[in-house]
Scaffold this active site. Structure first.
Site, PDB file in Angstrom:
ATOM      1  CG  ASP A  40      -7.735  14.771 -16.956  1.00 23.15           C
ATOM      2  OD1 ASP A  40      -6.959  14.076 -17.657  1.00 23.15           O
ATOM      3  OD2 ASP A  40      -8.788  14.330 -16.476  1.00 23.15           O
ATOM      4  CE  LYS A  64     -10.722   6.552 -19.888  1.00 25.69           C
ATOM      5  NZ  LYS A  64     -10.592   6.588 -18.428  1.00 25.69           N
ATOM      6  CE1 TYR A 109     -15.976  10.606 -17.624  1.00 25.90           C
ATOM      7  CE2 TYR A 109     -14.597  10.794 -15.669  1.00 25.90           C
ATOM      8  CZ  TYR A 109     -15.462  10.064 -16.461  1.00 25.90           C
ATOM      9  OH  TYR A 109     -15.818   8.789 -16.088  1.00 25.90           O
ATOM     10  NE  ARG A 147      -2.282   0.893   3.705  1.00 30.63           N
ATOM     11  CZ  ARG A 147      -1.568   1.630   4.563  1.00 30.63           C
ATOM     12  NH1 ARG A 147      -1.216   2.868   4.232  1.00 30.63           N
ATOM     13  NH2 ARG A 147      -1.197   1.143   5.717  1.00 30.63           N
TER      14      ARG A 147
END
Length: 380
Positions: A170, A195, A98, A46
């Site tokens: 972004d 993506k 978005y 983690r």
């Protein structure tokens, strides 16, 4: 090294025992210590993992950042970046971002004490006018999703610097191959690695890239504290995908511009949104701050929802699906899919209508893509 060379080699040579030519996947959840005070750099996945760290080194290099943290999803990257702000802070962002980002800002983070102004950021005066005494940041999405509006990154950063604001961009739609916001003054860059960075529609992930030590330490602390790190296997998949980022983006772009030109001349298409077309209102701006125009485009059919549905239901080759950036071409309907989480009023204010269709152009041959789209349009 050249950009494409870094895509292939940064973060790879990690195996000093067997000299593996690819980065190993360290699936271990925990790592044993040498003694009570020292270990080999990792103690618990983690908090950090060798495979994930390799990906982070790679993305930081490509974006020109000081550091990077890879997260479980693109939305977790956005959420982690927003921890750079505190309750009471005001952030300026675009009105056409978005849908998932809009939902996080409008419905979730406002409940946690953050304040947002959604403005048309194509006009820099709108940004200047939106600044308040408690404004602390500007969120940039360019080209925007789904209408491919282009924001003047350097201009926004100039305003932010003068006002002492943090800028976050972004860069998912273009990837660092086609656009590097930090070179234009941006402080933090986020990605949905799902993506173009991964490029094969087989993983979800995100990344937060920072350019200075203070923000890097804060993001690293947050990603660890709230458990946002991506899994070792997902990190390995993205690192594998990045190796072909350059050639893929060139193939994507080739198909996108040809499809956009076809749509731009089709009698049943009202408008095409693609910065690579010379008729796009921000074509010159896109050309000045991007290496290329990318593979995302949208268009409005003539008519309304019935005509849009007829196109979507009769497409050949294109798959009706959300997401983007994979080698296969996808088409989606923002009204009920990617931007359904926006309010109706917000969608209309952004220019998203029932006529709008968004396309993620894959790497298939352009002639086949045009034939598939032509078949659908002829059904109207």
């Amino acid at each position: 090294m050249d950009f494409q060379t870094r895509c292939v080699h940064v973060g790879v040579n990690k195996d000093g025992t067997f000299n593996s030519c690819t980065t190993p996947i360290y699936t271990s959840s925990t790592f044993y210590w040498d003694n009570l005070t020292t270990h080999r750099g990792f103690d618990y996945t983690r908090s950090g993992n060798p495979t994930r760290r390799a990906l982070e080194e790679n993305i930081a290099s490509l974006e020109g950042g000081t550091d990077c943290r890879a997260t479980a999803t693109g939305m977790s990257a956005i959420h982690s970046a927003m921890f750079l702000f505190k309750p009471g802070d005001h952030i300026i962002t675009g009105h056409d971002i978005y849908g998932g980002t809009f939902r996080l800002f409008y419905s979730v983070l406002t409940e946690q004490g953050l304040e947002f102004s959604f403005v048309d950021m194509q006009d820099l005066d709108n940004v200047r006018k939106a600044i308040k005494p408690n404004t602390k940041g500007i969120w940039i999405e360019t080209p925007s999703n789904p209408l491919l509006r282009v924001v003047d990154i350097a201009g926004i950063c100039g305003i932010a610097k003068q006002a002492g604001l943090t800028t976050i961009a972004d860069n998912t739609f273009l990837s660092p191959y086609l656009q590097r916001p930090m070179e234009l003054g941006v402080d933090v860059v986020v990605h949905s690695t799902t993506k173009y960075l991964n490029g094969h529609s087989d993983v979800v992930g995100g990344a937060v890239v920072t350019r200075d030590k203070e923000r890097s330490e804060r993001v690293a602390y947050i990603v660890n504290a709230i458990g946002q790190g991506c899994s070792p296997f997902d990190a390995w998949l993205v690192l594998r995908g990045i190796k072909t980022l350059g050639p893929r983006m060139e193939a994507h772009q080739k198909g996108a511009i040809e499809l956009a030109r076809f749509l731009d001349k089709h009698p049943k298409v009202e408008r095409v949104y693609y910065p690579g077309l010379e008729t796009h209102p921000q074509h010159a701006l896109a050309k000045s701050q991007q290496k290329g125009f990318g593979a995302m485009l949208s268009f409005d059919v003539k008519g309304g929802r019935p005509e849009a549905e007829r196109v979507l239901n009769n497409l050949q080759l294109f798959q009706l699906a959300e997401s983007l950036g994979g080698v296969e071409s996808l088409v989606e309907y923002p009204e009920t899919m990617s931007h359904a989480s926006m309010t109706l009023e917000a969608r209309r204010a952004a220019g998203i209508s029932e006529r709008t269709i968004r396309v993620s152009v894959g790497i298939e041959h352009p002639a086949d893509l045009i034939a598939g789209m032509s078949h659908a349009l002829n059904k109207i």
